[in-house]
Design an enzyme around this catalytic site. Structure first.
Site, short mmCIF file in Angstrom:
data_model
loop_
_atom_site.label_atom_id
_atom_site.label_comp_id
_atom_site.label_asym_id
_atom_site.label_seq_id
_atom_site.Cartn_x
_atom_site.Cartn_y
_atom_site.Cartn_z
N LEU A 1 5.53 -1.50 -4.24
CA LEU A 1 4.06 -1.11 -4.24
C LEU A 1 3.90 0.08 -5.28
O LEU A 1 4.73 1.23 -5.18
CB LEU A 1 3.48 -0.77 -2.73
CG LEU A 1 3.29 -1.61 -1.82
CD1 LEU A 1 2.86 -0.91 -0.50
CD2 LEU A 1 2.48 -2.89 -2.19
N ASP A 2 2.96 -0.09 -6.25
CA ASP A 2 2.79 0.94 -7.07
C ASP A 2 2.41 2.19 -6.50
O ASP A 2 1.99 2.28 -5.34
CB ASP A 2 1.96 0.44 -8.30
CG ASP A 2 0.74 0.26 -7.77
OD1 ASP A 2 0.03 1.20 -7.23
OD2 ASP A 2 0.16 -0.88 -7.82
N ASN A 3 2.36 3.16 -7.54
CA ASN A 3 1.94 4.66 -7.05
C ASN A 3 0.84 4.68 -6.16
O ASN A 3 0.57 5.61 -5.12
CB ASN A 3 2.12 5.63 -8.15
CG ASN A 3 2.10 6.87 -7.57
OD1 ASN A 3 2.47 7.30 -6.67
ND2 ASN A 3 1.37 7.83 -8.54
#
Length: 400
Positions: free
Chosen positions: A264-266
């Site tokens: 999951l991206d930041n």
């Protein structure tokens, strides 16, 4: 001259009550022939049945219609999106359960506690006594053929362990109940239905399924669900010192070699699976297995008509043609929309790029489900152990 009867003597009082409908508060009912006052008279009343201003004086607290709605009638998607803010109390969410179970419902049976196809009326389900995880019920397999006569599995090993003992050790149920499950044809060994109680197996070499759920007999395999907050990097270690997954692990789990299934991206929040099962990790991330993932997306509104159909039909992006499996409007507030989308693509930032393409940049993104595993009311930043039933469903979803 006859003296008048004393007050309260009860003489000459009409049958049906000692006070009239217009008497002081606290009287019993109404007299014969009279009608109770309409609840619409006397001005508007609150949910407690009192006039405005009387709630606080009588110990009541005003509640909005949405807050007064029982938790079980609220949308699961809205509850999951609210819990990911970090303000939820986790296990404290939802209305407290009071009173005894409803008549005809077996206590502790759960949603899937009733008898399934091929089961006896006892309704004993696998992992009924599981302490952890969510009850996902049995895995329904239409291809399973139940033999009319008992058969001995080809995997019968005279030097092995009795099948019912292996099942009981795996936490399915008591040994007696496991024997009933075998006799009912609910157990498979290496894909073959077994109904003979004398079968012995080698737990290290066979695959056992109960109601379609694979039993994980290797105690060294670990499975966790992490509710990732915004700003946390999807890595176990970060050379730049930014917050990462290992910061949320307990000291006992930091020594385990865990993988995070996907990324999951930041800025994205929500469900992230952690495990040391390499084969499961490979299958969950491989596109050929098409494991569905569910997201809640907050965007600015209003949204033009036909956007959902456009995303279901597909949109041309820089790396190819992409589409969602389902698109559903969950909630709306002035200037904002909450949308639930399901897709099986695991490409980088795919949800954000799809919404950018239709002119609705993502304001907030939360992943709530991977395959059969859902986030539920898990508190943000917490890590929980997957129940054995959940592990069985997860393994079955990728053919293990």
């Amino acid at each position: 001259m006859t003296p008048a009867p004393r007050s309260g003597s009860g003489r000459n009082t009409p049958r049906g009550g000692g006070r009239s409908a217009g008497g002081p508060a606290g009287g019993k009912g109404v007299g014969r022939g009279s009608k109770p006052s309409s609840p619409r008279t006397g001005g508007p009343r609150s949910a407690s049945g009192l006039k405005p201003g009387e709630d606080r004086a009588n110990g009541y607290r005003s509640v909005s219609p949405e807050a007064a709605r029982p938790e079980k009638f609220k949308s699961d998607a809205v509850k999951a999106f609210g819990n990911s803010t970090g303000k939820s109390g986790g296990a404290r969410t939802g209305a407290p359960k009071t009173g005894a179970p409803k008549s005809g419902t077996k206590s502790g049976a759960g949603k899937f506690g009733g008898p399934q196809a091929g089961q006896r009326k006892s309704g004993d389900r696998a992992f009924r006594g599981e302490r952890f995880g969510q009850n996902l019920g049995p895995v329904r397999r239409s291809t399973t053929r139940r033999p009319a006569a008992p058969v001995i599995s080809e995997q019968h090993n005279p030097e092995g362990v009795r099948l019912q003992k292996v099942m009981a050790s795996a936490g399915v149920a008591s040994r007696r109940v496991c024997e009933e499950m075998i006799a009912e044809g609910r157990v498979e060994v290496d894909g073959q239905v077994v109904t003979e109680l004398g079968v012995r197996v080698d737990p290290e070499t066979v695959a056992i399924h109960v109601d379609g759920m694979r039993l994980q007999l290797d105690e060294t395999q670990k499975y966790y669900v992490f509710n990732k907050p915004r700003g946390v990097i999807s890595t176990m270690e970060d050379p730049e010192g930014r917050p990462c997954i290992s910061d949320f692990l307990k000291s006992t789990s930091k020594n385990e070699r865990l993988f995070h299934v996907g990324r999951l991206d930041n800025e994205t929040e929500g469900l992230l699976l952690l495990t040391n099962d390499g084969e499961l990790t490979n299958r969950l991330t491989h596109p050929s297995y098409e494991v569905p993932k569910t997201y809640l997306v907050q965007v600015r509104g209003p949204m033009n008509h036909g956007v959902g159909a456009q995303m279901r039909e597909g949109i041309e992006l820089e790396d190819g043609f992409q589409k969602v499996d389902s698109f559903k409007l969950v909630d709306s507030t002035p200037g904002h929309l909450l949308v639930e989308v399901v897709l099986h693509s695991g490409r980088n930032r795919i949800v954000r790029r799809l919404f950018d393409a239709v002119g609705h940049p993502v304001e907030r993104l939360v992943r709530t489900k991977i395959g059969p595993i859902s986030l539920g009311d898990q508190r943000q930043g917490s890590i929980r152990v997957l129940g054995r039933g959940e592990v069985g469903h997860l393994l079955a979803s990728v053919g293990l």
